[in-house]
Design a protein around this motif. Sequence first.
Motif, PDB file in Angstrom:
ATOM      1  N   ASN A 165       0.875  -1.176   0.000  1.00  0.00           N
ATOM      2  CA  ASN A 165       0.000   0.000   0.000  1.00  0.00           C
ATOM      3  C   ASN A 165       0.905   1.216   0.000  1.00  0.00           C
ATOM      4  OD1 ASN A 165      -1.675   2.154   0.601  1.00  0.00           O
ATOM      5  ND2 ASN A 165      -2.805   1.077   2.190  1.00  0.00           N
ATOM      6  N   ILE A 166       0.907   1.939  -1.113  1.00  0.00           N
ATOM      7  CA  ILE A 166       1.747   3.130  -1.248  1.00  0.00           C
ATOM      8  C   ILE A 166       0.847   4.318  -1.531  1.00  0.00           C
ATOM      9  CG2 ILE A 166       3.627   4.215  -2.526  1.00  0.00           C
ATOM     10  CD1 ILE A 166       4.587   1.340  -3.172  1.00  0.00           C
ATOM     11  N   GLN A 167       0.769   5.206  -0.555  1.00  0.00           N
ATOM     12  CA  GLN A 167      -0.056   6.414  -0.645  1.00  0.00           C
ATOM     13  C   GLN A 167      -1.491   6.079  -1.051  1.00  0.00           C
ATOM     14  OE1 GLN A 167       2.142   9.092  -3.198  1.00  0.00           O
ATOM     15  NE2 GLN A 167       3.619   9.541  -1.582  1.00  0.00           N
ATOM     16  N   GLY A 168      -2.045   5.037  -0.424  1.00  0.00           N
ATOM     17  CA  GLY A 168      -3.433   4.663  -0.647  1.00  0.00           C
ATOM     18  C   GLY A 168      -3.699   3.857  -1.903  1.00  0.00           C
ATOM     19  N   LYS A 169      -2.673   3.542  -2.652  1.00  0.00           N
ATOM     20  CA  LYS A 169      -2.821   2.738  -3.858  1.00  0.00           C
ATOM     21  C   LYS A 169      -2.156   1.392  -3.620  1.00  0.00           C
ATOM     22  CE  LYS A 169      -2.395   2.941  -8.855  1.00  0.00           C
ATOM     23  NZ  LYS A 169      -1.958   3.694 -10.022  1.00  0.00           N
ATOM     24  N   PHE A 170      -2.839   0.310  -3.995  1.00  0.00           N
ATOM     25  CA  PHE A 170      -2.331  -1.037  -3.748  1.00  0.00           C
ATOM     26  C   PHE A 170      -1.633  -1.596  -4.976  1.00  0.00           C
ATOM     27  CE2 PHE A 170      -5.585  -0.424  -0.604  1.00  0.00           C
ATOM     28  CZ  PHE A 170      -5.013  -0.969   0.535  1.00  0.00           C
ATOM     29  N   TYR A 171      -0.519  -2.276  -4.727  1.00  0.00           N
ATOM     30  CA  TYR A 171       0.272  -2.900  -5.778  1.00  0.00           C
ATOM     31  C   TYR A 171       0.558  -4.340  -5.377  1.00  0.00           C
ATOM     32  CZ  TYR A 171       1.204   1.963  -7.040  1.00  0.00           C
ATOM     33  OH  TYR A 171       1.073   3.271  -7.386  1.00  0.00           O
ATOM     34  N   LEU A 172       0.397  -5.259  -6.297  1.00  0.00           N
ATOM     35  CA  LEU A 172       0.761  -6.652  -6.091  1.00  0.00           C
ATOM     36  C   LEU A 172       2.052  -6.913  -6.856  1.00  0.00           C
ATOM     37  CD1 LEU A 172       0.268  -9.625  -5.265  1.00  0.00           C
ATOM     38  CD2 LEU A 172      -1.143  -9.845  -7.331  1.00  0.00           C
ATOM     39  N   VAL A 173       3.077  -7.342  -6.129  1.00  0.00           N
ATOM     40  CA  VAL A 173       4.344  -7.692  -6.762  1.00  0.00           C
ATOM     41  C   VAL A 173       4.508  -9.205  -6.610  1.00  0.00           C
ATOM     42  CG1 VAL A 173       6.830  -7.299  -6.836  1.00  0.00           C
ATOM     43  CG2 VAL A 173       5.302  -5.433  -6.139  1.00  0.00           C
ATOM     44  N   GLU A 174       4.633  -9.889  -7.731  1.00  0.00           N
ATOM     45  CA  GLU A 174       4.730 -11.353  -7.728  1.00  0.00           C
ATOM     46  C   GLU A 174       6.170 -11.798  -7.955  1.00  0.00           C
ATOM     47  OE1 GLU A 174       0.530 -12.773  -9.562  1.00  0.00           O
ATOM     48  OE2 GLU A 174       1.936 -11.909 -11.011  1.00  0.00           O
ATOM     49  N   ASN A 175       6.430 -13.038  -7.574  1.00  0.00           N
ATOM     50  CA  ASN A 175       7.710 -13.702  -7.837  1.00  0.00           C
ATOM     51  C   ASN A 175       8.906 -12.987  -7.221  1.00  0.00           C
ATOM     52  OD1 ASN A 175       6.380 -15.690  -9.423  1.00  0.00           O
ATOM     53  ND2 ASN A 175       6.288 -14.216 -11.086  1.00  0.00           N
ATOM     54  N   ILE A 176       8.739 -12.495  -5.997  1.00  0.00           N
ATOM     55  CA  ILE A 176       9.833 -11.832  -5.291  1.00  0.00           C
ATOM     56  C   ILE A 176      10.691 -12.902  -4.618  1.00  0.00           C
ATOM     57  CG2 ILE A 176      10.467 -10.145  -3.533  1.00  0.00           C
ATOM     58  CD1 ILE A 176       7.577  -9.073  -3.719  1.00  0.00           C
ATOM     59  N   ILE A 223      -5.743  -6.503 -11.957  1.00  0.00           N
ATOM     60  CA  ILE A 223      -6.735  -7.437 -11.436  1.00  0.00           C
ATOM     61  C   ILE A 223      -7.700  -6.691 -10.528  1.00  0.00           C
ATOM     62  CG2 ILE A 223      -5.235  -9.463 -11.576  1.00  0.00           C
ATOM     63  CD1 ILE A 223      -4.749  -9.163  -8.550  1.00  0.00           C
ATOM     64  N   PRO A 224      -8.962  -7.129 -10.475  1.00  0.00           N
ATOM     65  CA  PRO A 224      -9.894  -6.519  -9.526  1.00  0.00           C
ATOM     66  C   PRO A 224      -9.534  -6.958  -8.110  1.00  0.00           C
ATOM     67  CG  PRO A 224     -10.974  -8.281 -10.720  1.00  0.00           C
ATOM     68  CD  PRO A 224      -9.598  -8.138 -11.310  1.00  0.00           C
ATOM     69  N   LEU A 225      -9.857  -6.139  -7.144  1.00  0.00           N
ATOM     70  CA  LEU A 225      -9.528  -6.445  -5.759  1.00  0.00           C
ATOM     71  C   LEU A 225     -10.750  -6.199  -4.885  1.00  0.00           C
ATOM     72  CD1 LEU A 225      -7.302  -7.045  -3.610  1.00  0.00           C
ATOM     73  CD2 LEU A 225      -6.936  -4.574  -3.515  1.00  0.00           C
ATOM     74  N   GLU A 226     -11.207  -7.249  -4.220  1.00  0.00           N
ATOM     75  CA  GLU A 226     -12.323  -7.121  -3.298  1.00  0.00           C
ATOM     76  C   GLU A 226     -11.799  -6.556  -1.983  1.00  0.00           C
ATOM     77  OE1 GLU A 226     -15.372  -7.678  -4.321  1.00  0.00           O
ATOM     78  OE2 GLU A 226     -14.706  -8.500  -6.229  1.00  0.00           O
ATOM     79  N   VAL A 227     -12.525  -5.613  -1.393  1.00  0.00           N
ATOM     80  CA  VAL A 227     -12.096  -4.972  -0.155  1.00  0.00           C
ATOM     81  C   VAL A 227     -13.125  -5.228   0.923  1.00  0.00           C
ATOM     82  CG1 VAL A 227     -11.495  -2.785   0.951  1.00  0.00           C
ATOM     83  CG2 VAL A 227     -10.908  -3.176  -1.460  1.00  0.00           C
ATOM     84  N   PHE A 228     -12.669  -5.691   2.085  1.00  0.00           N
ATOM     85  CA  PHE A 228     -13.524  -5.942   3.231  1.00  0.00           C
ATOM     86  C   PHE A 228     -13.006  -5.127   4.411  1.00  0.00           C
ATOM     87  CE2 PHE A 228     -13.697  -9.658   0.571  1.00  0.00           C
ATOM     88  CZ  PHE A 228     -15.043  -9.995   0.561  1.00  0.00           C
ATOM     89  N   SER A 229     -13.891  -4.733   5.295  1.00  0.00           N
ATOM     90  CA  SER A 229     -13.498  -4.040   6.509  1.00  0.00           C
ATOM     91  C   SER A 229     -13.857  -4.907   7.710  1.00  0.00           C
ATOM     92  CB  SER A 229     -14.207  -2.689   6.618  1.00  0.00           C
ATOM     93  OG  SER A 229     -13.900  -2.091   7.867  1.00  0.00           O
ATOM     94  N   TYR A 230     -12.900  -5.227   8.515  1.00  0.00           N
ATOM     95  CA  TYR A 230     -13.118  -6.036   9.711  1.00  0.00           C
ATOM     96  C   TYR A 230     -14.156  -5.379  10.606  1.00  0.00           C
ATOM     97  CZ  TYR A 230     -12.082  -8.751  13.896  1.00  0.00           C
ATOM     98  OH  TYR A 230     -12.160  -9.547  14.985  1.00  0.00           O
TER      99      TYR A 230
END
Length: 79
Positions: free
Chosen positions: A22-33, A68-75
């Motif tokens: 999460n960078i400045q409110g924007k989400f990034y998925l980094v694969e194969n690290i 990709i779409p991302l579903e968001v849930f709040s606990y």
Amino acid sequence: MFKCHVCGSEEAHSESISEVLNIQGKFYLVENIPAMVCSRCGEEVFSRETTERVRVMLNQETAHVRSIPLEVFSYDDVL
């Protein structure tokens, strides 16, 4: 030599992992690290070189491979 900073184990294995950042409110998925993963507790550790490469990749806005779409849930909503 590997030593886990969480549990103190000296046993680890190499693994490619995915991480959501999460960078400045924007989400990034980094694969194969590439990471070292503690064999006892599962803590993931990245080399300085890997961390820097991911930082440069995201800050220079390298072309992403897909979206990709991302579903968001709040606990808080389930209480």
